[in-house]
Design a protein around this motif. Structure first.
Motif, PDB file in Angstrom:
ATOM      1  N   THR A   1       0.964  -1.228   0.011  1.00 30.28           N
ATOM      2  CA  THR A   1       0.169  -0.007  -0.168  1.00 30.28           C
ATOM      3  C   THR A   1       1.079   1.386   0.008  1.00 30.28           C
ATOM      4  OG1 THR A   1      -0.217  -0.713   2.400  1.00 30.28           O
ATOM      5  CG2 THR A   1      -2.309  -0.648   1.078  1.00 30.28           C
TER       6      THR A   1
ATOM      7  N   PRO B   1       0.120   9.098  -1.768  1.00 31.41           N
ATOM      8  CA  PRO B   1      -0.757   7.904  -2.105  1.00 31.41           C
ATOM      9  C   PRO B   1      -0.746   7.629  -3.624  1.00 31.41           C
ATOM     10  CG  PRO B   1      -2.037  10.053  -1.956  1.00 31.41           C
ATOM     11  CD  PRO B   1      -0.706  10.522  -1.300  1.00 31.41           C
TER      12      PRO B   1
ATOM     13  N   ASN C   1      -2.959   1.505  -8.323  1.00 34.87           N
ATOM     14  CA  ASN C   1      -4.101   2.459  -8.119  1.00 34.87           C
ATOM     15  C   ASN C   1      -3.938   3.195  -6.943  1.00 34.87           C
ATOM     16  OD1 ASN C   1      -4.659   0.094  -6.749  1.00 34.87           O
ATOM     17  ND2 ASN C   1      -6.745   0.348  -7.018  1.00 34.87           N
TER      18      ASN C   1
ATOM     19  N   GLY D   1      -3.529   5.255  -3.555  1.00 33.20           N
ATOM     20  CA  GLY D   1      -4.084   4.933  -2.083  1.00 33.20           C
ATOM     21  C   GLY D   1      -4.342   3.759  -1.854  1.00 33.20           C
ATOM     22  N   GLU D   2      -4.241   2.721  -2.841  1.00 28.87           N
ATOM     23  CA  GLU D   2      -4.419   1.270  -2.383  1.00 28.87           C
ATOM     24  C   GLU D   2      -3.460   0.278  -2.859  1.00 28.87           C
ATOM     25  OE1 GLU D   2      -8.544  -0.079  -3.420  1.00 28.87           O
ATOM     26  OE2 GLU D   2      -9.056   1.991  -3.766  1.00 28.87           O
ATOM     27  N   HIS D   3      -2.840   0.273  -3.952  1.00 32.84           N
ATOM     28  CA  HIS D   3      -1.935  -0.515  -4.349  1.00 32.84           C
ATOM     29  C   HIS D   3      -0.603   0.132  -5.045  1.00 32.84           C
ATOM     30  CE1 HIS D   3      -4.415  -3.899  -3.254  1.00 32.84           C
ATOM     31  NE2 HIS D   3      -5.418  -3.460  -4.072  1.00 32.84           N
TER      32      HIS D   3
ATOM     33  N   GLU E   1     -12.501  -3.742 -12.129  1.00 34.07           N
ATOM     34  CA  GLU E   1     -13.464  -3.367 -10.912  1.00 34.07           C
ATOM     35  C   GLU E   1     -14.683  -4.005 -11.472  1.00 34.07           C
ATOM     36  OE1 GLU E   1     -14.613   0.850  -8.481  1.00 34.07           O
ATOM     37  OE2 GLU E   1     -13.193   0.599 -10.189  1.00 34.07           O
TER      38      GLU E   1
ATOM     39  N   SER F   1     -16.053  -3.850  -5.948  1.00 31.59           N
ATOM     40  CA  SER F   1     -14.743  -4.563  -5.374  1.00 31.59           C
ATOM     41  C   SER F   1     -13.650  -4.659  -6.547  1.00 31.59           C
ATOM     42  CB  SER F   1     -15.122  -5.848  -4.794  1.00 31.59           C
ATOM     43  OG  SER F   1     -15.678  -6.909  -5.777  1.00 31.59           O
ATOM     44  N   LYS F   2     -12.425  -4.493  -6.004  1.00 30.53           N
ATOM     45  CA  LYS F   2     -11.534  -4.575  -7.055  1.00 30.53           C
ATOM     46  C   LYS F   2     -10.833  -5.999  -7.178  1.00 30.53           C
ATOM     47  CE  LYS F   2     -10.971   0.395  -7.215  1.00 30.53           C
ATOM     48  NZ  LYS F   2     -10.485   1.649  -6.388  1.00 30.53           N
TER      49      LYS F   2
END
Lengths: 334, 294, 279
Positions: free
Chosen positions: A68, A74, A127, A129-131, A215, A220-221
């Motif tokens: 993360t 981010p 992506n 903020g997430e990955h 997505e 959910s991704k």
């Protein structure tokens, strides 16, 4: 740093030699030792490189993993460094064991790569903020064998025996790092420069697989890794700097100092130079202090040397790439 | 001008050992049975297991009558009385110095087994003992002769001759002791303008040939004048030649070094260490040595 | 009773409120800050307040405050017998410690003892040692160790530079033999435009930046000078500072800054000595 003990007369000899621009091994003050570079030497990594600079032998592996992003950034991936210098963790070296040296080198690497633009960290984001991709850069120092370390390490002697015994015959036993030490005193010196060159080569070699984020309707991704091994991202290493360490010896300074020369130098200036000649990091190391004027001179030399360092490195890397699979890998057999 | 040479590594074959030809050596690894004949005597590098003689080191088997030994080809220095060694002081103790000589244990140099300034036959006084660090301190290099070997293998040195003593300016190269050829003399004033001491322990000392042998100093005054550039060039070239010879595993002695020096002359000093140059000059040296043998 | 600190620490994933508050106004706020900083004379030094000998328990101590909020407290101890003797003739050793109070910085409270925090402290401690070592006559203290510890109470920018000055004051206050004082000075280079900064324009390096300037900077540099000997004892910097020439100008500016700070530190030591004399 691991140090060697020299007598006063030996130091004097080295210092006078630097004054005359003729070093003990015949080099001038601004000459590097002959370096050997090879990438893709370890298969379980995203990228790897091995550089031998004289007898300083560095192996770097880069592993890309998904993580993360950091809260403050981010939309960027990041790099993590780990430097293992445990080989010279002998207590007699002024309490500066391998671990301390390792963290010092790692923090210098962080400093260099934290500067914007050395690596395009945004390209490591999957992506926001997430990955993101996290590149773990592991630096292994195959051989900073100080005299004591060679003496204490029977595997060095054993494999050495076989090399001299069997020569070019089939069976060549080596210890785990595949290196050994003949000229005990020849080893080492100029760790920082060698490591930065290797890191750059390893990052050049790094291939990160492409991933797609799918997505579905519920939001959910799902992450899908590309099957094609050739479908990968490569890093742009053009702006990755290399370190040039300038050791002040007497009234002059030298680049790529050997362990003996390092013992004669009270203070050195470490600078990171990009291929365009921009300076991205500088740091004084060592017990002594420096005259402001000599710092300016050292920066100039560093820029000049750094540029040619980048040029030759890039040439070798391109050459290796153009040869592709036709070239037989030397790896640890060279 | 800054010179930065980078290259891809190439697999290189060793030029090959220069050692005595004449048949393959009998090579063993630890655990190999050398003989099951019980008539042999157990020497260094072997042990007896169920009446078999087994090697405990990797190396070549040597037989002297009934005695079987295995000599490891790479080993630390094993002192023998009369050897010339070069060593570095590691510690100053009561009436003795500890000397690093590449042997298993630190060697010792007793205050009483060296010449002190002011004559050979001077008595050692308490002042001498206090001033030990003024004669030799940590890090100093000395040349010495092995006086005796203790039962545990530690070596005792002496410098009771004017040719031994503290070393001044010069360059030290450390090599494997097995690459230094045993000869009558290990002090050589080479005709190319520098001198070398080929220590039996693998420490090679290259230094400018002294102008005149100063007799009275006993080797304690070091000349701190800058070494002229011409001498320096010779010394650096010699050093790189020694490194080249050792990398290609050629025995070191005055002739081999000299031949290598001559072979290296077409090249710049710093280029000698390039692998291909190294190979070339060592091959040339070997050829010359073979020609010499006839 | 020993507490199990692991149980008492806060939630694993806490975030400072600024992170959310600052973001929407980032663009506007940042510019306002910059325009507010624009009239600042790049060569201006922040007023420095220094006081030596204020801790009773330490052998030497000093407090340095830069107006704008940097507060550093330094204590020095020694010489003492070194724990591990490094040979008979080994010179003395200088041990440096740099601590950041958990609340010293704006924004997220770093977890004390966290990896990143420890790393930063260790690097600062190493920089501190490098800066001080050339100033202290370590050869006069064979087999001994000297210890300096710096505590950063509040980070208002230029913290390492302030710590270097404070630490050398503390050492001098402890009566340690020194060649010279080490004076630290920080610089930063605000991002001007997107160009790599070829340094053609007037070099925009700022002396002794504040926390906000430092945070937004493209490059930073900390210089330590031994003013009487005119020797640079520490250089630590990084970032997009352009060509070496630009850095050279920054270095010159930093050295000048150190020289201007020197009388203040000198005066502070003299005052402490006078106070002690009177007491």
């Amino acid at each position: 740093m691991a140090s060697v003990v020299l007598s006063d007369a030996e130091k004097l000899y080295i210092i006078h030699g630097v004054q005359e621009d003729l070093r003990v091994d015949g080099r001038g003050c601004e000459d590097y030792r002959c370096a050997e570079v090879e990438t893709d030497v370890v298969s379980n990594t995203s990228g790897s490189a091995r550089v031998k600079l004289g007898h300083t032998d560095i192996l770097v592996g880069v592993k890309a993993e998904m993580g993360t992003p950091k809260l403050e950034k981010p939309d960027e991936g990041y790099l993590e460094f780990f430097v293992d210098c445990s080989a010279n963790a002998t207590p007699e070296f002024e309490g500066r064991g391998g671990e301390e040296l390792g963290t010092e080198i790692a923090s210098t690497l962080y400093r260099i790569f934290s500067s914007e633009g050395s690596v395009d960290l945004k390209s490591l984001c999957i992506n926001p903020g997430e990955h993101c991709w996290v590149l773990y850069v592991d630096v292994l120092n195959d051989q900073i064998c100080t005299t004591a370390e060679c003496f204490n390490n029977p595997s060095h002697q054993f494999s050495g025996a076989w090399q001299s015994l069997i020569g070019s015959k089939v069976l060549v036993l080596r210890n785990h790092t595949g290196t050994f030490c003949y000229q005990l005193l020849e080893c080492g010196g100029n760790l920082f420069d060698a490591i930065s060159i290797t890191v750059k080569a390893a990052l050049f070699n790094t291939r990160i697989p492409k991933v797609r984020v799918l997505e579905d309707e519920e939001g959910s991704k799902e992450i899908e890794l590309s099957d094609d091994p050739y479908d990968c991202i490569r890093l742009n290493v053009e702006d990755v700097p290399c370190i040039v360490t300038l050791n002040k010896i007497g009234y002059r300074h030298v680049v790529d100092a050997t362990l003996q020369e390092e013992a004669c130098s009270l203070a050195s200036l470490l600078i990171a130079i990009t291929s365009k000649g921009a300076l991205t990091c500088m740091k004084k190391i060592g017990k002594g202090s420096l005259d402001p004027e000599s710092i300016f001179e050292m920066m100039e030399t560093g820029k000049k040397v750094g540029k040619s360092l980048h040029a030759s490195l890039q040439k070798v890397l391109d050459e290796e790439e153009s040869l592709g699979t036709t070239r037989q890998k030397v790896g640890f057999l060279g | 001008m800054a010179a930065v040479a980078m290259r891809l590594p190439v697999i290189r074959k060793a030029v090959g050992p220069s050692g005595p030809r004449g048949g393959e050596k009998h090579l063993v690894v630890p655990g190999d049975t050398i003989t099951t004949d019980t008539g042999y005597m157990r020497g260094h590098g072997t042990y007896v297991d169920e009446e078999k003689l087994v090697a405990s080191v990797a190396g070549a088997v040597e037989r002297v009558n009934k005695l079987v030994c295995v000599t490891p080809l790479k080993t630390r220095y094993n002192g023998e009385v009369g050897d010339i060694v070069v060593g570095r002081i590691t510690e100053v103790q009561q009436k003795r110095w500890k000397v690093e000589t590449n042997s298993r244990l630190d060697s010792v140099l007793l205050l009483s087994s060296m010449n002190l300034p002011g004559g050979e036959l001077r008595r050692r006084s308490a002042e001498d003992e206090l001033a030990m660090r003024d004669y030799l301190q940590e890090g100093d290099l000395i040349s010495a002769e092995v006086q005796s070997v203790f039962s545990d293998g530690a070596v005792s040195l002496h410098t009771r001759s004017l040719k031994y003593g503290k070393l001044g300016q010069g360059v030290l190269v450390q090599v494997s002791p097995s690459l230094v050829k045993r000869q009558k003399t290990h002090f050589h004033d080479l005709p190319c303008g520098a001198s070398v001491i080929l220590g039996n322990n693998g420490f090679i000392w290259i230094y400018p040939t002294p102008e005149q042998k100063d007799e009275e100093a006993g080797g304690f005054t070091t000349n701190l004048e800058p070494v002229p550039l011409s001498d320096r060039e010779v010394i650096s070239r010699l050093r790189n030649c020694v490194v080249a010879l050792v990398t290609q595993k050629l025995m070191l002695f005055d002739t081999s070094i000299l031949y290598c020096y001559e072979a290296s002359l077409p090249h710049q000093i710093k280029d000698i260490l390039k692998p291909e140059v190294m190979e070339e000059i060592v091959l040339e040296t070997r050829q010359k040595l073979l020609d010499l043998e006839g | 009773m020993p507490l199990d600190h692991r149980r008492l620490r806060g939630p694993d994933e806490s975030q400072p409120p600024e992170l959310w508050a600052a973001q929407p106004r980032d663009g506007g706020g940042g510019e306002a800050e910059e325009s507010g900083a624009a009239p600042r004379d790049p060569c201006a030094l922040r007023p420095l307040f220094a006081r030596a000998g204020l801790l009773s328990q330490a052998e030497g101590s000093a407090y340095v405050e830069l107006s704008g909020g940097t507060k550093v407290l330094c204590a020095a101890w020694g010489p003492r017998e070194a724990a591990e003797p490094g040979g008979a003739v080994a010179a003395g050793r200088l041990l440096c410690d740099f601590r950041r109070a958990p609340f010293c910085a704006r924004g997220a409270r770093p977890r004390p003892g966290g990896a990143a925090e420890r790393e930063a402290e260790r690097e600062a401690a190493a920089a501190l040692r490098e800066a001080l070592e050339p100033a202290v006559r370590l050869s006069r203290y064979p087999r001994a160790r000297l210890a300096v510890s710096a505590l950063l109470l509040q980070d208002g920018g230029s913290a390492l530079a302030a710590a270097i000055s404070a630490a050398s004051l503390a050492l001098a206050d402890a009566g340690v033999e020194m060649y010279d004082l080490a004076v630290g000075c920080a610089l930063c280079r605000p991002p001007r435009g997107d160009g790599d900064g070829d340094g053609s324009a007037a070099e925009p390096w700022l002396l002794q930046p504040g926390e906000a300037e430092e945070r937004g900077s493209a490059a930073r540099l900390t210089v330590a000078l031994l003013p009487a000997l005119n020797q640079v004892s520490a250089v630590l910097g990084g970032g997009r500072g352009g060509e070496p020439e630009g850095w050279g100008r920054a270095l010159r500016l930093g050295v000048e800054g150190c020289q201007r700070l020197y009388p203040v530190l000198r005066h502070c030591l003299l005052r402490a000595a006078r106070r002690r004399d009177g007491a």
